[in-house]
Write an enzyme that holds these catalytic residues in place. Structure first.
Site, PDB file in Angstrom:
ATOM      1  N   GLN A   1       0.808  -1.383  -0.155  1.00  0.00           N
ATOM      2  CA  GLN A   1       0.162   0.284  -0.156  1.00  0.00           C
ATOM      3  C   GLN A   1       0.967   1.312   0.185  1.00  0.00           C
ATOM      4  O   GLN A   1       2.049   1.820   0.851  1.00  0.00           O
ATOM      5  CB  GLN A   1      -1.218   0.098   1.111  1.00  0.00           C
ATOM      6  CG  GLN A   1      -2.057   1.161   1.219  1.00  0.00           C
ATOM      7  CD  GLN A   1      -2.866   1.363   2.642  1.00  0.00           C
ATOM      8  OE1 GLN A   1      -2.502   0.788   3.432  1.00  0.00           O
ATOM      9  NE2 GLN A   1      -3.808   1.934   2.248  1.00  0.00           N
TER      10      GLN A   1
ATOM     11  N   ARG B   1       8.306   4.009   2.106  1.00  0.00           N
ATOM     12  CA  ARG B   1       7.922   4.291   3.621  1.00  0.00           C
ATOM     13  C   ARG B   1       8.652   3.240   4.309  1.00  0.00           C
ATOM     14  O   ARG B   1       8.338   3.724   5.678  1.00  0.00           O
ATOM     15  CB  ARG B   1       6.553   4.609   3.858  1.00  0.00           C
ATOM     16  CG  ARG B   1       5.446   3.581   3.314  1.00  0.00           C
ATOM     17  CD  ARG B   1       4.195   4.080   3.609  1.00  0.00           C
ATOM     18  NE  ARG B   1       3.730   3.232   3.406  1.00  0.00           N
ATOM     19  CZ  ARG B   1       2.100   3.218   4.042  1.00  0.00           C
ATOM     20  NH1 ARG B   1       1.880   4.168   4.562  1.00  0.00           N
ATOM     21  NH2 ARG B   1       1.393   2.187   4.354  1.00  0.00           N
TER      22      ARG B   1
ATOM     23  N   HIS C   1       2.562  12.319   1.633  1.00  0.00           N
ATOM     24  CA  HIS C   1       1.615  11.965   2.473  1.00  0.00           C
ATOM     25  C   HIS C   1       2.104  13.057   3.690  1.00  0.00           C
ATOM     26  O   HIS C   1       2.028  11.955   4.672  1.00  0.00           O
ATOM     27  CB  HIS C   1       1.389  10.727   2.489  1.00  0.00           C
ATOM     28  CG  HIS C   1       0.455   9.783   3.242  1.00  0.00           C
ATOM     29  ND1 HIS C   1      -0.942  10.338   2.942  1.00  0.00           N
ATOM     30  CD2 HIS C   1      -0.396   8.622   4.126  1.00  0.00           C
ATOM     31  CE1 HIS C   1      -2.004   9.716   3.078  1.00  0.00           C
ATOM     32  NE2 HIS C   1      -1.644   9.247   4.175  1.00  0.00           N
TER      33      HIS C   1
ATOM     34  N   GLU D   1      -1.627  16.321   0.341  1.00  0.00           N
ATOM     35  CA  GLU D   1      -0.790  15.765   0.187  1.00  0.00           C
ATOM     36  C   GLU D   1      -0.610  16.193  -1.615  1.00  0.00           C
ATOM     37  O   GLU D   1      -1.104  15.895  -2.714  1.00  0.00           O
ATOM     38  CB  GLU D   1      -0.744  14.026   0.044  1.00  0.00           C
ATOM     39  CG  GLU D   1      -1.855  13.721   1.433  1.00  0.00           C
ATOM     40  CD  GLU D   1      -2.096  12.313   1.123  1.00  0.00           C
ATOM     41  OE1 GLU D   1      -1.496  11.346   0.691  1.00  0.00           O
ATOM     42  OE2 GLU D   1      -2.672  11.351   1.686  1.00  0.00           O
TER      43      GLU D   1
END
Length: 356
Positions: free
Chosen positions: A127, A132, A210, A314
């Site tokens: 996802q 990240r 994000h 974002e």
């Protein structure tokens, strides 16, 4: 080619690298993950974790935290850190209209079509991509950026794919990230992604910073700069609409992708009399997200009532994926500042923020 430490590793035992900025310090957090602390004037500072290349804290001169970080955030790989500024890369997402066109024209082989259809929790990609929740390394010899002698506190990070990453996204790349704290407390992130494939293949991806902003109360917040913009509503199967209000306000869950958004967006926190100014370059779109109560309760790493104190705006490239040929490089930049709000009949004066 050096590969980053695998997700779940505690990091390399080798001596810590030297940081080029005297205003940057590499420290170990209470969770045993390494982070770089950038220090500015008075109490202004920024914290950047090597895990995820993720900014988790941005404080102003008064020591006030400007980013939201969940009290339930998990600092244990491979879980991504909930809050701050996670980097969403590589995402592969196409609107349904583009998918239909591609399928009709038969422009993609079956294996490529499989990659195109991956988004969120579907397909092999994680996802929001895997950047990240990978370990980045400090880049002591990055290609030069335009000189700004006023910026003293900064750090350069780099991410390259591991062998495991290449199995789920079979493309070689170099992702360089500069995080910088300006003299007035402004925060900037500059990303440079280069296609280093040696087999002549291009690759495509979508991208987002994000960004979680800390707000007093989501019901007291409005977003200006996105009026009259078209958006894709992720809560309605990515159906396309046009924003009708003179500003975005929040009364329920929101998950929208604003298309061809302006380079400046303002987030006005009425209670704190503060405005965040979001400036973006190379990122045409903007995602606005708040999970509201039901989804907040469903997330393990998010407090039940914390949706009231956060808002994600974002800068992103979503509608039109970025495509790089071998040797090509893309650059996207996010700049954040927090200024006192200026009011005129209860409204923000756009001349001082959006057009300033």
């Amino acid at each position: 080619m050096a590969a980053p430490a695998p997700a779940g590793a505690a990091g390399s035992p080798s001596p810590p690298p030297q940081l080029p900025s005297p205003f940057a310090e590499l420290v170990r957090s209470p969770s045993s993950l390494e982070k770089v602390v950038l220090r500015g004037s008075r109490n202004c500072c920024v914290e950047v974790y090597l895990y995820g290349g993720q900014v988790t804290s941005w404080k102003n001169d008064n020591g006030e935290e400007l980013l939201f970080l969940s009290t339930k955030a998990i600092f244990k790989p491979p879980k991504a850190i909930r809050g701050g500024i996670p980097i969403c890369f590589p995402q592969v997402w196409y609107p349904l209209s583009v998918m239909a066109s591609l399928m009709f024209r038969k422009c993609l082989a079956l294996t490529e079509m499989h990659l195109v259809m991956q988004f969120g929790t579907h397909g092999n990609l994680e996802q929001h991509g895997f950047a990240r929740n990978r370990f980045w390394t400090i880049d002591n010899d990055p290609p030069p950026l335009p000189a700004n002698p006023a910026i003293k506190a900064y750090v350069d990070l780099i991410l390259r794919p591991s062998e495991e990453d290449l199995k789920i996204w079979p493309h070689s790349f170099e992702f360089r990230l500069r995080v910088a704290l300006g003299p007035s407390g402004d925060l900037s992130l500059t990303s440079r992604i280069r296609n280093t494939n040696t087999d002549g293949r291009p690759f495509s991806y979508t991208f987002a910073y994000h960004t979680y902003f800390s707000v007093s109360d989501i019901s007291e917040v409005r977003v200006e700069g996105l009026e009259t913009m078209d958006y894709l509503d992720n809560l309605k199967a990515k159906e396309r609409f046009t924003e009708q209000g003179d500003a975005i306000v929040f009364e329920s869950e929101v998950d929208k992708v604003y298309l061809a958004a302006p380079s400046k967006i303002a987030i006005i926190d009425h209670e704190k009399k503060k405005t965040f100014v979001v400036t973006k370059e190379g990122l045409p779109d903007a995602v606005v997200w708040n999970p509201w109560d039901k989804k907040a309760k469903a997330m393990q790493d998010f407090g039940d009532g914390e949706y009231k104190n956060m808002l994600c705006v974002e800068p992103a490239a979503v509608e039109k994926p970025i495509t790089l040929k071998p040797g090509e490089e893309w650059k996207g930049r996010l700049a954040l500042s927090a200024v006192p709000s200026s009011y005129c009949s209860g409204q923000l004066d756009p001349l001082k923020v959006l057009q300033g």
